[in-house]
Design an enzyme around this catalytic site. Structure first.
Site, PDB file in Angstrom:
ATOM      1  N   SER A 191       0.815  -1.211   0.000  1.00 54.58           N
ATOM      2  CA  SER A 191       0.000   0.000   0.000  1.00 54.58           C
ATOM      3  C   SER A 191       0.850   1.263   0.000  1.00 54.58           C
ATOM      4  O   SER A 191       0.432   2.298  -0.511  1.00 54.58           O
ATOM      5  CB  SER A 191      -0.954   0.007   1.201  1.00 54.58           C
ATOM      6  OG  SER A 191      -0.270  -0.275   2.391  1.00 54.58           O
ATOM      7  N   HIS A 216       2.327   4.640   4.535  1.00 57.93           N
ATOM      8  CA  HIS A 216       1.472   5.253   3.515  1.00 57.93           C
ATOM      9  C   HIS A 216       1.918   6.676   3.210  1.00 57.93           C
ATOM     10  O   HIS A 216       1.997   7.082   2.049  1.00 57.93           O
ATOM     11  CB  HIS A 216       0.018   5.245   3.980  1.00 57.93           C
ATOM     12  CG  HIS A 216      -0.571   3.881   4.070  1.00 57.93           C
ATOM     13  ND1 HIS A 216      -1.744   3.616   4.756  1.00 57.93           N
ATOM     14  CD2 HIS A 216      -0.158   2.682   3.570  1.00 57.93           C
ATOM     15  CE1 HIS A 216      -2.025   2.336   4.669  1.00 57.93           C
ATOM     16  NE2 HIS A 216      -1.077   1.753   3.954  1.00 57.93           N
TER      17      HIS A 216
END
Length: 366
Positions: free
Chosen positions: A222, A284
């Site tokens: 991610s 992230h």
């Protein structure tokens, strides 16, 4: 909604096809493509291709189902349809037919998770609610572990976490994004540029994760996916003031604006998943920032104006050097990772009495 539903319903690739029912079209011959980051310049409608080329310029869908038996006539009919309907159908040109690395990474990530679960077993839900292996298995296979990166010099752990996932739920969420949005971006940019952004975002995500979350292991692609989103914003920024004189330039601008709105939706959803076990918000954020600064360099020369292209490249290069130099230097000189994370198995046994160490090798013991 399930986690997978949330991601797939806000895919940027889907957003790009909603408003004007655009059809993505590819041309594998480099001579017919003008590299422009978000797509390729359309073939001049006055250039009549040779018979062998016409199959490459047909739209993926035409408003007729007429089929002619003769191959020459079929090619002529398709080409005429393309020309006659050009005023009715918006066609957005991309660089290649498929996102090869997007598909390849998704396959490898799925295979690796299955192999880990087969070799090391599935952890109870109270240990890993993502339906996946034990944390020591993730660490053994290459998860981000700050003490091993900083003190033991295992720098390869800055990249390997993108091949690992905490469990089936985590994998489905990330693969759904990669195979939809990630693959569409790769078709737009080309595989080389996509891979550069994907891997540099992986390093950036692991660096910030080691800085802000040194006491936990983390895995997942991610961070790299967020890097793709950051790079798309860089492309929109670099090309925002481009002239929109031709039809294809206007279509490209509209598509990028729609993608920008879709990115905002996806970033919000990913942010909501930043606090699940073994996945952290710092990864992230680091991936997004890395993709943003590298994207400024990568898309600088997609700008038509050479002066602005040079300016964007210099800005991107400076920000890229600053981001990675500061992050890596701070990580190696200022971060003091907890020593107990050197033995992940014993660390989790202190929290879960029934914890089973099935994979991590420690002093010759499985």
């Amino acid at each position: 909604w399930t986690a997978s539903d949330c991601f797939t319903n806000f895919q940027i690739g889907t957003c790009c096809r909603q408003s004007h029912e655009r059809k993505a079209m590819t041309d594998d011959r480099s001579t017919s493509l003008l590299e422009s980051g978000g797509g390729s310049r359309a073939r001049n409608s006055t250039d009549t291709p040779s018979l062998s080329e016409r199959d490459h310029v047909r739209p993926l869908h035409t408003p007729t189902s007429t089929k002619l038996e003769n191959n020459d006539e079929r090619f002529e009919e398709d080409y005429d349809l393309h020309e006659s309907t050009s005023d009715e159908t918006d066609i957005y040109y991309v660089k290649q037919r498929r996102g090869y690395f997007s598909i390849g990474f998704s396959f490898v990530q799925t295979f690796v998770l299955g192999l880990m679960m087969w070799q090391c077993g599935v952890a109870p839900l109270d240990v890993n609610p993502m339906v996946g292996p034990y944390p020591d298995a993730l660490n053994y296979w290459g998860a981000k572990n700050s003490v091993l990166i900083i003190d033991d010099g295992e720098a390869w752990r800055l990249i390997t976490p993108i091949l690992l996932h905490a469990g089936v739920i985590h994998l489905l969420c990330n693969v759904a994004v990669q195979l939809e949005t990630g693959a569409f971006f790769e078709r737009e940019w080309g595989s080389g540029k996509w891979l550069l952004i994907y891997l540099s975002s992986a390093i950036g995500s692991s660096c910030l994760s080691a800085i802000f979350m040194p006491g936990q292991i983390s895995v997942g692609s991610s961070g790299s996916v967020c890097g793709l989103f950051g790079a798309k914003l860089s492309e929109v920024l670099c090309r925002f003031c481009e002239a929109r004189r031709t039809r294809q330039q206007r279509i490209g601008h509209e598509v990028r604006m729609e993608q920008c709105r879709g990115i905002m939706c996806s970033v919000v959803i990913i942010a909501l998943f930043s606090f699940i076990p073994y996945v952290d918000w710092a990864a992230h954020l680091g991936g997004f920032l890395a993709g943003l600064v590298v994207g400024l360099m990568a898309f600088a020369f997609s700008v038509d104006n050479r002066c602005w292209a040079g300016i964007w490249f210099l800005i991107g290069a400076a920000l890229t050097i600053i981001f990675f130099a500061v992050s890596l230097n701070y990580m190696y000189t200022e971060v003091d990772p907890p020593e107990e994370m050197r033995d992940v198995c014993e660390y989790y046994r202190s929290y879960f009495p029934d914890y089973e160490c099935n994979c991590q090798l420690n002093n010759g013991e499985n």
